[in-house]
Design a protein around this motif. Structure first.
Motif, PDB file in Angstrom:
ATOM      1  N   PHE A 191       0.818  -1.022  -0.115  1.00 37.63           N
ATOM      2  CA  PHE A 191       0.150   0.129  -0.163  1.00 37.63           C
ATOM      3  C   PHE A 191       1.057   1.180   0.209  1.00 37.63           C
ATOM      4  CE2 PHE A 191      -2.347   3.311   2.648  1.00 37.63           C
ATOM      5  CZ  PHE A 191      -2.982   3.377   1.661  1.00 37.63           C
ATOM      6  N   VAL A 192       0.550   2.025  -0.922  1.00 34.91           N
ATOM      7  CA  VAL A 192       1.608   3.368  -1.031  1.00 34.91           C
ATOM      8  C   VAL A 192       0.798   4.642  -0.944  1.00 34.91           C
ATOM      9  CG1 VAL A 192       1.586   3.159  -3.630  1.00 34.91           C
ATOM     10  CG2 VAL A 192       3.372   4.279  -2.301  1.00 34.91           C
ATOM     11  N   GLY A 219       7.965  16.427  -0.940  1.00 34.61           N
ATOM     12  CA  GLY A 219       6.963  15.512  -1.336  1.00 34.61           C
ATOM     13  C   GLY A 219       7.460  14.206  -0.581  1.00 34.61           C
ATOM     14  N   PHE A 220       6.526  13.303  -0.660  1.00 38.73           N
ATOM     15  CA  PHE A 220       7.102  12.092   0.284  1.00 38.73           C
ATOM     16  C   PHE A 220       6.257  10.775  -0.329  1.00 38.73           C
ATOM     17  CE2 PHE A 220       3.612  13.937   3.148  1.00 38.73           C
ATOM     18  CZ  PHE A 220       2.945  12.756   3.349  1.00 38.73           C
ATOM     19  N   ASN A 221       6.636   9.684  -0.150  1.00 33.00           N
ATOM     20  CA  ASN A 221       6.042   8.491  -0.371  1.00 33.00           C
ATOM     21  C   ASN A 221       6.176   7.424   0.860  1.00 33.00           C
ATOM     22  OD1 ASN A 221       6.129   9.230  -3.132  1.00 33.00           O
ATOM     23  ND2 ASN A 221       7.938   8.166  -3.574  1.00 33.00           N
ATOM     24  N   ILE A 222       4.998   6.833   1.423  1.00 33.65           N
ATOM     25  CA  ILE A 222       5.119   5.936   2.418  1.00 33.65           C
ATOM     26  C   ILE A 222       4.787   4.666   1.676  1.00 33.65           C
ATOM     27  CG2 ILE A 222       4.086   5.671   4.580  1.00 33.65           C
ATOM     28  CD1 ILE A 222       3.726   8.501   5.100  1.00 33.65           C
ATOM     29  N   THR A 223       5.369   3.574   2.078  1.00 36.97           N
ATOM     30  CA  THR A 223       5.061   2.395   1.368  1.00 36.97           C
ATOM     31  C   THR A 223       4.879   1.303   2.710  1.00 36.97           C
ATOM     32  OG1 THR A 223       6.679   2.865  -0.392  1.00 36.97           O
ATOM     33  CG2 THR A 223       5.784   0.731  -0.178  1.00 36.97           C
ATOM     34  N   ARG A 224       3.975   0.507   2.768  1.00 35.68           N
ATOM     35  CA  ARG A 224       3.649  -0.547   3.729  1.00 35.68           C
ATOM     36  C   ARG A 224       3.507  -1.892   2.909  1.00 35.68           C
ATOM     37  NH1 ARG A 224       3.287  -4.124   7.179  1.00 35.68           N
ATOM     38  NH2 ARG A 224       2.114  -3.973   8.862  1.00 35.68           N
ATOM     39  N   LEU A 225       4.351  -2.621   3.403  1.00 30.65           N
ATOM     40  CA  LEU A 225       4.312  -4.177   2.894  1.00 30.65           C
ATOM     41  C   LEU A 225       3.556  -5.083   3.824  1.00 30.65           C
ATOM     42  CD1 LEU A 225       7.958  -4.078   1.588  1.00 30.65           C
ATOM     43  CD2 LEU A 225       5.775  -3.440   0.167  1.00 30.65           C
ATOM     44  N   VAL A 238      15.601  11.754   1.270  1.00 29.55           N
ATOM     45  CA  VAL A 238      16.366  10.463   2.225  1.00 29.55           C
ATOM     46  C   VAL A 238      15.200   9.547   2.049  1.00 29.55           C
ATOM     47  CG1 VAL A 238      18.090  11.811   3.391  1.00 29.55           C
ATOM     48  CG2 VAL A 238      15.495  11.664   4.060  1.00 29.55           C
ATOM     49  N   GLU A 239      15.501   8.430   2.553  1.00 30.67           N
ATOM     50  CA  GLU A 239      14.901   6.962   2.530  1.00 30.67           C
ATOM     51  C   GLU A 239      15.187   6.521   3.907  1.00 30.67           C
ATOM     52  OE1 GLU A 239      12.814   3.940  -0.143  1.00 30.67           O
ATOM     53  OE2 GLU A 239      14.843   3.526  -0.024  1.00 30.67           O
ATOM     54  N   ILE A 240      13.891   6.205   4.758  1.00 32.49           N
ATOM     55  CA  ILE A 240      14.006   5.486   5.915  1.00 32.49           C
ATOM     56  C   ILE A 240      13.293   4.322   6.087  1.00 32.49           C
ATOM     57  CG2 ILE A 240      13.583   5.591   8.529  1.00 32.49           C
ATOM     58  CD1 ILE A 240      13.461   8.896   7.851  1.00 32.49           C
ATOM     59  N   ALA A 241      14.268   3.360   6.063  1.00 32.38           N
ATOM     60  CA  ALA A 241      13.468   1.772   5.838  1.00 32.38           C
ATOM     61  C   ALA A 241      13.393   1.062   7.183  1.00 32.38           C
ATOM     62  CB  ALA A 241      14.205   0.878   4.841  1.00 32.38           C
ATOM     63  N   THR A 242      12.075   0.810   7.365  1.00 27.35           N
ATOM     64  CA  THR A 242      11.908  -0.263   8.867  1.00 27.35           C
ATOM     65  C   THR A 242      11.520  -1.611   8.209  1.00 27.35           C
ATOM     66  OG1 THR A 242       9.386   0.281   8.958  1.00 27.35           O
ATOM     67  CG2 THR A 242      11.090   2.209  10.067  1.00 27.35           C
ATOM     68  N   SER A 243      10.962  -2.157   9.334  1.00 26.81           N
ATOM     69  CA  SER A 243      10.598  -3.677   8.876  1.00 26.81           C
ATOM     70  C   SER A 243       9.649  -3.811   7.902  1.00 26.81           C
ATOM     71  CB  SER A 243      10.355  -4.293  10.315  1.00 26.81           C
ATOM     72  OG  SER A 243      10.185  -5.682  10.003  1.00 26.81           O
ATOM     73  N   SER A 244       8.523  -2.928   7.981  1.00 23.00           N
ATOM     74  CA  SER A 244       7.503  -3.119   6.925  1.00 23.00           C
ATOM     75  C   SER A 244       7.170  -1.735   6.247  1.00 23.00           C
ATOM     76  CB  SER A 244       6.246  -3.426   7.501  1.00 23.00           C
ATOM     77  OG  SER A 244       6.319  -4.611   8.190  1.00 23.00           O
ATOM     78  N   HIS A 245       7.879  -0.758   6.438  1.00 19.24           N
ATOM     79  CA  HIS A 245       7.765   0.452   5.820  1.00 19.24           C
ATOM     80  C   HIS A 245       8.842   1.358   5.229  1.00 19.24           C
ATOM     81  CE1 HIS A 245       4.659   0.294   9.146  1.00 19.24           C
ATOM     82  NE2 HIS A 245       3.965   1.126   8.381  1.00 19.24           N
ATOM     83  N   ALA A 246       8.523   1.897   4.085  1.00 22.88           N
ATOM     84  CA  ALA A 246       9.848   2.637   3.835  1.00 22.88           C
ATOM     85  C   ALA A 246       9.500   4.024   3.609  1.00 22.88           C
ATOM     86  CB  ALA A 246      10.104   2.165   2.364  1.00 22.88           C
ATOM     87  N   LEU A 258      -2.265   0.600  -4.505  1.00 18.94           N
ATOM     88  CA  LEU A 258      -2.192  -1.039  -3.850  1.00 18.94           C
ATOM     89  C   LEU A 258      -1.264  -1.676  -5.162  1.00 18.94           C
ATOM     90  CD1 LEU A 258      -5.449  -2.164  -2.606  1.00 18.94           C
ATOM     91  CD2 LEU A 258      -3.617  -1.935  -1.284  1.00 18.94           C
ATOM     92  N   GLY A 259      -0.467  -2.376  -4.551  1.00 16.41           N
ATOM     93  CA  GLY A 259       0.362  -3.423  -5.737  1.00 16.41           C
ATOM     94  C   GLY A 259       0.454  -4.802  -5.130  1.00 16.41           C
ATOM     95  N   TYR A 260       0.620  -5.726  -5.923  1.00 13.54           N
ATOM     96  CA  TYR A 260       0.818  -7.254  -5.451  1.00 13.54           C
ATOM     97  C   TYR A 260       1.798  -7.913  -6.479  1.00 13.54           C
ATOM     98  CZ  TYR A 260      -0.422 -11.748  -4.141  1.00 13.54           C
ATOM     99  OH  TYR A 260      -0.253 -13.002  -3.464  1.00 13.54           O
ATOM    100  N   ALA A 261       2.548  -8.570  -5.627  1.00  9.19           N
ATOM    101  CA  ALA A 261       3.486  -9.442  -6.480  1.00  9.19           C
ATOM    102  C   ALA A 261       2.995 -10.957  -6.674  1.00  9.19           C
ATOM    103  CB  ALA A 261       4.656  -9.487  -5.780  1.00  9.19           C
ATOM    104  N   PRO A 262       2.394 -11.389  -7.705  1.00  4.98           N
ATOM    105  CA  PRO A 262       1.898 -12.796  -7.962  1.00  4.98           C
ATOM    106  C   PRO A 262       2.999 -13.619  -7.989  1.00  4.98           C
ATOM    107  CG  PRO A 262       1.401 -11.442  -9.866  1.00  4.98           C
ATOM    108  CD  PRO A 262       2.127 -10.411  -8.671  1.00  4.98           C
ATOM    109  N   THR A 263       4.277 -13.238  -8.660  1.00  5.72           N
ATOM    110  CA  THR A 263       5.558 -14.011  -8.695  1.00  5.72           C
ATOM    111  C   THR A 263       6.839 -12.967  -8.388  1.00  5.72           C
ATOM    112  OG1 THR A 263       6.177 -13.469 -11.073  1.00  5.72           O
ATOM    113  CG2 THR A 263       4.235 -15.087 -10.869  1.00  5.72           C
ATOM    114  N   ASP A 264       7.657 -13.847  -8.191  1.00  6.83           N
ATOM    115  CA  ASP A 264       8.958 -12.962  -8.015  1.00  6.83           C
ATOM    116  C   ASP A 264       9.558 -12.200  -9.214  1.00  6.83           C
ATOM    117  OD1 ASP A 264       9.353 -13.780  -5.273  1.00  6.83           O
ATOM    118  OD2 ASP A 264      10.508 -15.527  -6.177  1.00  6.83           O
TER     119      ASP A 264
END
Lengths: 302, 135
Positions: A71-72, A293-299, A253-261, A100-106
């Motif tokens: 989810f972005v 601007g900012f982008n927040i990604t949750r995986l 800058v990008e700050i990456a955590t366990s499930s977020h960027a 919303l995005g999804y990865a059906p395969t690698d």
């Protein structure tokens, strides 16, 4: 068509040194950097070159692992130099995309999103054509990204219903140079079914091109495990008779955590779809048309 | 009659408080590690290529276990589970396989990382980093 081709050839010729440098950097450096240790490594795919699949308003060559849901939230504030006293544009007119995005395969990621300005609904797909390997048997990753934008403004804004559609193709060449540094270069082709046209003083008509080529380069440098410096430059290659789009610079800058960027940056792009910026961006960074601007990604992994 | 009721209420309150205290400080159930994991061999022992173990620890573990692994991360106080010092002899005395099972498979509040860290090599890099924390 012939005229466009000549213009494109001239532009590429003018940028030849830059292009040669980029290609050399990406293709030749693994040979230089290779050491004996690497020969022992297994031929597994290299670790991701970037933390996130999003790169300002565009994409990195990174794909999420199979069965990952994303989810972005992408947000662009108003211009810092608007003169409206809106706290560097933070309280100014903003642009937002939720996706919303999804990865059906690698090797395949798909998704969709909706953007506030021009009410653009977009659908995208991203496919891994080549993957860089740890042994350097494949020194680069090559990713194809395609999206389709559909403007959902009122019908009175369009002569034909097909005027709502636009398409963006991007071929992204990416390399992870090591723990800290990664870079990518992308060549894009945008097609708008409808573009701007203007009547001139001599009553002749001038229009923008329907097809536009673009070049983008980007790099990241990892300062710490979770803090990454990122910078990118987008250059519209196609010359339009009117409304020539402005190139853009993005630094953040990008700050990456366990499930977020979290990506926070300054840019002169107010639009969020890459094709919108490559064709319509009129914010000139040399005149101080910057915005935050900012982008927040949750995986989520399934 | 009123005094008797007050005594019963006071006794009940003390009993509930004591039980709650015991419940929160009771030792955790023993964490049984399956034999398969216990004897697992770490074929990457001692390595941390490109400091991947450190990166993954900082990204996934630091918020609870703390930067140095002392169990003093920013989220540690929100947990009901007692946090152990990862540099202690109690933790470091376990086999690599036992640490692998606890760190990657998890239980209760300790999340499962099989989906977030899919590459087995990367998982072992985390274990190697746990070892390095004690040095």
């Amino acid at each position: 068509m012939k005229k466009t081709f000549i213009k494109l050839t001239n532009t590429i010729y003018n940028c030849r040194l830059f292009l040669i440098a980029i290609v050399w950097l990406i293709v030749a450096s693994p040979v230089i950097a290779q050491d004996e240790k690497e020969e022992k490594k297994s031929d597994k795919p290299e670790r991701p070159a970037f933390e996130s699949a999003w790169w300002f308003d565009g994409q990195t060559g990174v794909l999420y692992q199979k069965k990952t849901l994303e989810f972005v939230i992408q947000h662009r504030f108003g211009l810092m130099n608007s003169g409206n006293g809106d706290l560097l544009g933070i309280y100014g007119p903003s642009n937002i995309r939720l996706g919303l995005g999804y990865a059906p395969t690698d090797k395949l990621n798909v998704g969709f999103g909706y953007t506030k300005n021009k009410k653009i609904l977009d659908f995208y797909g991203k496919y891994a054509l080549l993957r860089q390997t740890r042994s350097n048997s494949m020194p680069i990753s090559l990713t194809y990204y395609v999206n389709m934008g559909i403007e959902l403004l009122d019908a009175k804004n369009y002569l034909n219903s097909t005027d709502r559609y636009n398409y963006f193709h991007d071929l992204i060449l990416m390399r992870r140079f090591g723990k800290k540094f990664s870079a990518q270069v992308g060549t894009s082709l945008t097609h708008y079914n409808a573009v701007k046209w203007e009547q001139q003083d001599d009553e002749s008509w001038k229009t923008m091109e329907n097809d536009s080529w673009g070049l983008s380069v980007g790099a990241r440098y990892k300062i710490t495990s979770q803090l990454i410096l990122m910078a990118g430059y987008d250059h519209p290659l196609t010359q339009h008779a009117i409304n020539q789009p402005k190139p853009s610079i993005n630094i953040g800058v990008e700050i990456a955590t366990s499930s977020h960027a979290f990506q926070v940056f300054v840019t002169n792009n107010n639009r969020i779809q890459p094709q919108e910026n490559f064709v319509f961006n009129q914010n000139d960074f040399s005149k101080g048309d910057w915005l935050i601007g900012f982008n927040i990604t949750r995986l989520w992994g399934f | 009659m009123k005094t008797k009721l007050n005594s019963i209420l006071t006794f009940s309150a003390i009993a509930v408080f004591t039980l709650a205290l015991v419940a929160f400080t009771a030792p955790q159930d023993e964490w049984v590690v399956p034999a398969k994991y216990k004897s697992m061999e770490n074929e990457y022992a001692g390595e941390d290529e490109d400091e991947i173990g450190e990166d993954l620890f900082n990204q996934h573990c630091k918020s609870c276990h703390g930067k140095e692994g002392y169990g003093d991360g920013t989220k540690a106080k929100e947990l009901e589970t007692e946090m152990h010092d990862l540099t202690s002899a109690k933790v470091q005395g376990q086999t690599d396989g036992e640490l692998y099972y606890k760190a990657i498979i998890g239980r209760d509040e300790m999340p499962n990382f099989e989906k977030k860290i899919r590459d087995d090599e990367d998982r072992w890099m985390v274990i190697n980093y746990l070892r390095a924390l004690a040095k």
